[in-house]
Design an enzyme around this catalytic site. Structure first.
Site, mmCIF file in Angstrom:
data_model
loop_
_atom_site.group_PDB
_atom_site.id
_atom_site.type_symbol
_atom_site.label_atom_id
_atom_site.label_comp_id
_atom_site.label_asym_id
_atom_site.label_seq_id
_atom_site.Cartn_x
_atom_site.Cartn_y
_atom_site.Cartn_z
ATOM 1 N N LYS A 195 0.814 -1.320 -0.023
ATOM 2 C CA LYS A 195 0.050 -0.119 0.006
ATOM 3 C C LYS A 195 0.773 1.241 -0.019
ATOM 4 O O LYS A 195 1.632 1.479 0.992
ATOM 5 C CB LYS A 195 -0.778 0.046 1.295
ATOM 6 C CG LYS A 195 -2.075 1.110 0.928
ATOM 7 C CD LYS A 195 -2.633 1.526 2.119
ATOM 8 C CE LYS A 195 -1.954 2.816 2.832
ATOM 9 N NZ LYS A 195 -1.710 3.848 1.907
ATOM 10 N N GLY B 252 6.642 4.539 8.674
ATOM 11 C CA GLY B 252 5.676 5.489 8.791
ATOM 12 C C GLY B 252 5.765 6.284 10.148
ATOM 13 O O GLY B 252 6.748 5.978 10.875
ATOM 14 N N SER B 253 4.763 6.829 10.595
ATOM 15 C CA SER B 253 4.864 7.507 12.063
ATOM 16 C C SER B 253 4.700 6.562 13.202
ATOM 17 O O SER B 253 4.105 5.581 12.860
ATOM 18 C CB SER B 253 3.658 8.559 11.763
ATOM 19 O OG SER B 253 2.444 7.950 12.000
ATOM 20 N N THR B 254 5.189 6.930 14.162
ATOM 21 C CA THR B 254 5.329 6.371 15.540
ATOM 22 C C THR B 254 3.767 6.168 15.890
ATOM 23 O O THR B 254 3.342 4.961 16.596
ATOM 24 C CB THR B 254 6.115 6.779 16.647
ATOM 25 O OG1 THR B 254 7.416 6.670 15.942
ATOM 26 C CG2 THR B 254 5.993 6.122 17.815
ATOM 27 N N GLU C 154 9.168 0.351 10.978
ATOM 28 C CA GLU C 154 10.219 1.392 10.850
ATOM 29 C C GLU C 154 9.568 2.800 11.008
ATOM 30 O O GLU C 154 8.999 3.226 10.168
ATOM 31 C CB GLU C 154 10.912 1.008 9.443
ATOM 32 C CG GLU C 154 12.418 1.678 9.393
ATOM 33 C CD GLU C 154 12.327 3.311 9.147
ATOM 34 O OE1 GLU C 154 12.222 4.292 9.806
ATOM 35 O OE2 GLU C 154 12.328 3.532 7.649
ATOM 36 N N CYS D 74 13.347 10.011 7.812
ATOM 37 C CA CYS D 74 13.084 9.490 9.168
ATOM 38 C C CYS D 74 14.411 9.457 9.923
ATOM 39 O O CYS D 74 14.454 9.750 11.144
ATOM 40 C CB CYS D 74 12.644 8.026 9.225
ATOM 41 S SG CYS D 74 13.383 6.908 8.004
ATOM 42 N N GLU E 128 9.834 14.765 16.411
ATOM 43 C CA GLU E 128 9.984 14.800 14.905
ATOM 44 C C GLU E 128 9.365 15.782 14.289
ATOM 45 O O GLU E 128 8.196 16.022 14.110
ATOM 46 C CB GLU E 128 9.961 13.296 14.647
ATOM 47 C CG GLU E 128 10.232 13.197 12.975
ATOM 48 C CD GLU E 128 9.994 11.760 12.460
ATOM 49 O OE1 GLU E 128 9.041 11.218 12.671
ATOM 50 O OE2 GLU E 128 10.864 11.115 11.887
HETATM 51 P P1 NAD Z 1 1.564 8.088 8.317
HETATM 52 O O1 NAD Z 1 2.312 7.062 9.479
HETATM 53 O O2 NAD Z 1 0.260 8.432 8.883
HETATM 54 O O3 NAD Z 1 1.333 7.382 6.942
HETATM 55 C C1 NAD Z 1 2.206 6.162 6.583
HETATM 56 C C2 NAD Z 1 1.689 5.144 5.875
HETATM 57 O O4 NAD Z 1 0.674 4.663 6.740
HETATM 58 C C3 NAD Z 1 0.714 5.686 4.630
HETATM 59 O O5 NAD Z 1 0.715 4.844 3.530
HETATM 60 C C4 NAD Z 1 -0.615 5.743 5.229
HETATM 61 O O6 NAD Z 1 -1.708 5.663 4.287
HETATM 62 C C5 NAD Z 1 -0.733 4.687 6.320
HETATM 63 N N1 NAD Z 1 -1.361 4.717 7.179
HETATM 64 C C6 NAD Z 1 -1.968 5.671 8.097
HETATM 65 N N2 NAD Z 1 -2.872 5.267 9.170
HETATM 66 C C7 NAD Z 1 -2.801 4.018 8.983
HETATM 67 C C8 NAD Z 1 -3.530 3.170 10.125
HETATM 68 N N3 NAD Z 1 -4.166 3.309 10.977
HETATM 69 N N4 NAD Z 1 -3.367 1.816 9.591
HETATM 70 C C9 NAD Z 1 -2.436 1.397 8.569
HETATM 71 N N5 NAD Z 1 -1.839 2.136 7.750
HETATM 72 C C10 NAD Z 1 -1.962 3.341 8.051
HETATM 73 O O7 NAD Z 1 2.475 9.314 8.335
HETATM 74 P P2 NAD Z 1 1.900 10.647 7.605
HETATM 75 O O8 NAD Z 1 0.812 11.181 8.139
HETATM 76 O O9 NAD Z 1 2.025 10.736 6.574
HETATM 77 O O10 NAD Z 1 3.186 11.595 8.328
HETATM 78 C C11 NAD Z 1 2.971 11.959 9.824
HETATM 79 C C12 NAD Z 1 4.338 11.951 10.560
HETATM 80 O O11 NAD Z 1 4.972 10.819 10.198
HETATM 81 C C13 NAD Z 1 5.436 12.767 9.948
HETATM 82 O O12 NAD Z 1 5.526 14.130 10.386
HETATM 83 C C14 NAD Z 1 6.734 12.094 10.403
HETATM 84 O O13 NAD Z 1 7.118 12.742 11.682
HETATM 85 C C15 NAD Z 1 6.284 10.719 10.331
HETATM 86 N N6 NAD Z 1 6.666 9.928 9.144
HETATM 87 C C16 NAD Z 1 7.795 9.125 9.365
HETATM 88 C C17 NAD Z 1 8.146 8.531 8.178
HETATM 89 C C18 NAD Z 1 9.392 7.509 8.271
HETATM 90 O O14 NAD Z 1 10.174 7.224 7.173
HETATM 91 N N7 NAD Z 1 9.676 6.892 9.337
HETATM 92 C C19 NAD Z 1 7.676 8.552 6.845
HETATM 93 C C20 NAD Z 1 6.484 9.372 6.914
HETATM 94 C C21 NAD Z 1 6.127 9.923 8.038
#
Ligand code: NAD
Ligand code: MN
Length: 489
Positions: A190, A245-247, A267, A301, A398
């Site tokens: 996804k 993605g996000s924590t 991660e 990240c 972050e």
């Molecule tokens: P996010 O974690 O919401 O999104 C990452 C991925 O997860 C996307 O594909 C999203 O559609 C999916 N996702 C969102 N909610 C989900 C859920 N409940 N269950 C499963 N999948 C889900 O990240 P964001 O909102 O785009 O960014 C927010 C913050 O996250 C940023 O400000 C940054 O601090 C952090 N971030 C970190 C990384 C990293 O590489 N570690 C990458 C993107 C964002």
């Protein structure tokens, strides 16, 4: 505009835009399911925009719960055959995908930049070549799996669900897919909602490579699509989730999977320390600081967002850094001279703005470079915070934007203590001329990756991953095989 100090001549770069004329982007992309592009069951399509212009680039299918059900069924049907292939045959598919990424690299780079806002120079020189390199690397492992994990017998996990963010769209897809497929798993990927296009081009590449249907499924959508993939629909769950993605979302996923037998690797975010000792080559360190935090607009990240400078060289490093920041070129990501492109989305821009406002409110000193920003699109000028305290939000949270917070230290012990004083532990940088000191400090840091006299350097042979709230599991190199295998004996 730059004025040369000795001659007094004032000059500027001529625009050097990459052409997008040769790129054919379709008006609409469906889901990639069973080896074909298909309409989503509920017919929903959403536009993905170019954050540098706010113009739509294409419409993309939004995967709903019924699509998740279909994806899992299609993957299940394909898995046994894929796993039963001769290891060398699986490797050949991965080699093909790698070579097709190379063949289409110019197109992939342009689309990555149009959809996500990162400078073309980066997508062309880093994202796309590294994505190909990951497929090459894991193609080489496909017939050597047990040597990679030191076992006599290994088996794939089955169907894996992979959820990736928007900061390195194709590269993260490659980090996820290449090891999973090499190990004999099939994958449902996804992509992030703001950057689905290169994953869909990768789906075309899977078709060109004649990858058997169902081995790779690309399921674009938003958080709700990701949540359905994690939780499963009608009791049909995948065997593993790999998430970047996000924590906050990582925590939600971990809670949803607690007590199930679905495997998980995460991660997540970071607040990585970039530590400059007084004996470092300071000009080189300044280049590393810039690369550590302004690369990809700081949407990284492992960005070196907490800059720890030894007090004796604090003023000198800050002066050099500020001067160097003034030479960063911010603007059109398609221009080959651009260093800092567009912020990925309006939401991300407002997160950055809120944290920067908090930094000013809490009393840190803010300096943003003076640069002309385009009228449309999402932009944030490279920013330096000094006089930050370790408790300030800008030193703890972050920001995921082009913002660096400076802290200082006096001794090596204090540097280590401050660097480790974080709920994250993804990466760190050490700048010193003394090899022994670098090793000593590196071994005391709770960080998955530690760079010495460089920063943000990636290689498919090296493991990447976090400690603490930066997640668990490793990607890259032989360590990246383990999360996709069951060791039988
Ligand atoms: P996010 O974690 O919401 O999104 C990452 C991925 O997860 C996307 O594909 C999203 O559609 C999916 N996702 C969102 N909610 C989900 C859920 N409940 N269950 C499963 N999948 C889900 O990240 P964001 O909102 O785009 O960014 C927010 C913050 O996250 C940023 O400000 C940054 O601090 C952090 N971030 C970190 C990384 C990293 O590489 N570690 C990458 C993107 C964002
Ligand atoms: Mn987009």
């Amino acid at each position: 505009m730059t004025t040369h100090t000795r001659t007094g001549i004032t000059w500027d770069y001529a625009p050097a835009p990459e052409s997008a004329d040769h790129i054919r982007i379709q008006d609409r992309y469906g889901l990639f399911l069973d080896g074909e592009f298909k309409d989503p069951r509920d017919g929903r399509y959403v536009p993905t925009i170019n954050p540098a212009t706010e113009e739509p680039v294409a419409e993309v299918a939004h995967g709903g719960p019924d699509d998740v059900t279909a994806a899992v069924a299609s993957a299940r049907a394909a898995q046994a055959k894929w796993a039963a292939l001769e290891d060398l045959e699986r490797a050949k598919y991965l080699f093909r995908i790698a070579r097709l990424i190379q063949e289409r690299s110019r197109e992939l780079a342009v689309v990555e930049t149009l959809d996500g806002g990162k400078p073309l120079r980066e997508s062309r020189d880093v994202d796309i070549p590294l994505a190909a390199a990951h497929f090459f690397h894991y193609a080489g492992w496909a017939d050597k799996l047990r040597y990679g994990v030191n076992a006599r017998e290994v088996r794939p996990l089955g169907v894996v669900g992979q959820i990736v963010p928007w900061n390195f769209p194709l590269l993260m897809a490659a980090w996820k897919l290449a090891p999973a497929l090499a190990c004999g798993n099939v994958a449902i990927l996804k992509p992030a909602e703001t950057t689905p296009l290169t994953a869909l081009l990768l789906a075309e590449i899977c078709q060109e490579a004649e990858l058997p249907p169902g081995v790779v499924t690309i399921l674009p959508g938003d958080g709700s699509t990701g949540a359905s993939l994690v939780r499963g629909v009608g009791g049909n769950r995948v065997d593993k989730i790999a998430f970047t993605g996000s924590t906050a979302v990582g925590r939600d996923i971990q809670a949803a999977l607690a007590g199930t037998d679905t495997r998980l690797t995460l991660e997540l975010g970071g607040k990585s320390a970039n530590i400059v000792f007084e004996d470092a080559a300071l000009d080189q360190a300044v280049e590393g600081i810039v690369n550590g935090i302004f690369y990809n607009q700081g949407h990284v990240c492992c960005a070196g967002s907490r800059l720890l400078i030894q007090e004796s060289v604090r003023d000198e490093v800050i002066a050099k850094l500020w001067q160097r920041m003034g030479r960063l070129r911010v603007g059109d990501p398609m221009d080959k001279n651009t260093d800092v492109g567009a912020i990925n989305s309006a939401e991300q821009l407002s997160r950055i703005e809120a944290l920067v406002a908090a930094g000013e409110d809490e009393g840190a000193t803010r300096r943003s470079i003076d640069c002309e920003l385009p009228e449309r699109g999402y932009w944030f000028a490279p920013t330096l915070f000094t006089d930050a305290s370790p408790a300030h939000r800008i030193a703890v949270e972050e920001i995921f934007g082009p913002v660096v917070s400076v802290l200082t230290f006096r001794t090596q012990a204090e540097a280590i203590e401050k660097a480790n004083n974080s709920r994250y532990g993804l990466a760190a940088g050490i700048w010193t001329d003394k090899g022994a000191k670098a090793f000593e400090v590196a071994s005391a840091l709770k960080a998955g990756v530690v760079w010495q006299n460089t920063y943000n350097h990636f290689d498919p042979t090296a493991a990447f991953g976090g400690y603490k709230e930066s997640g668990f599991g490793r990607e890259g190199g032989p360590a990246g095989l383990r999360p996709y295998l069951n060791v039988v004996r």
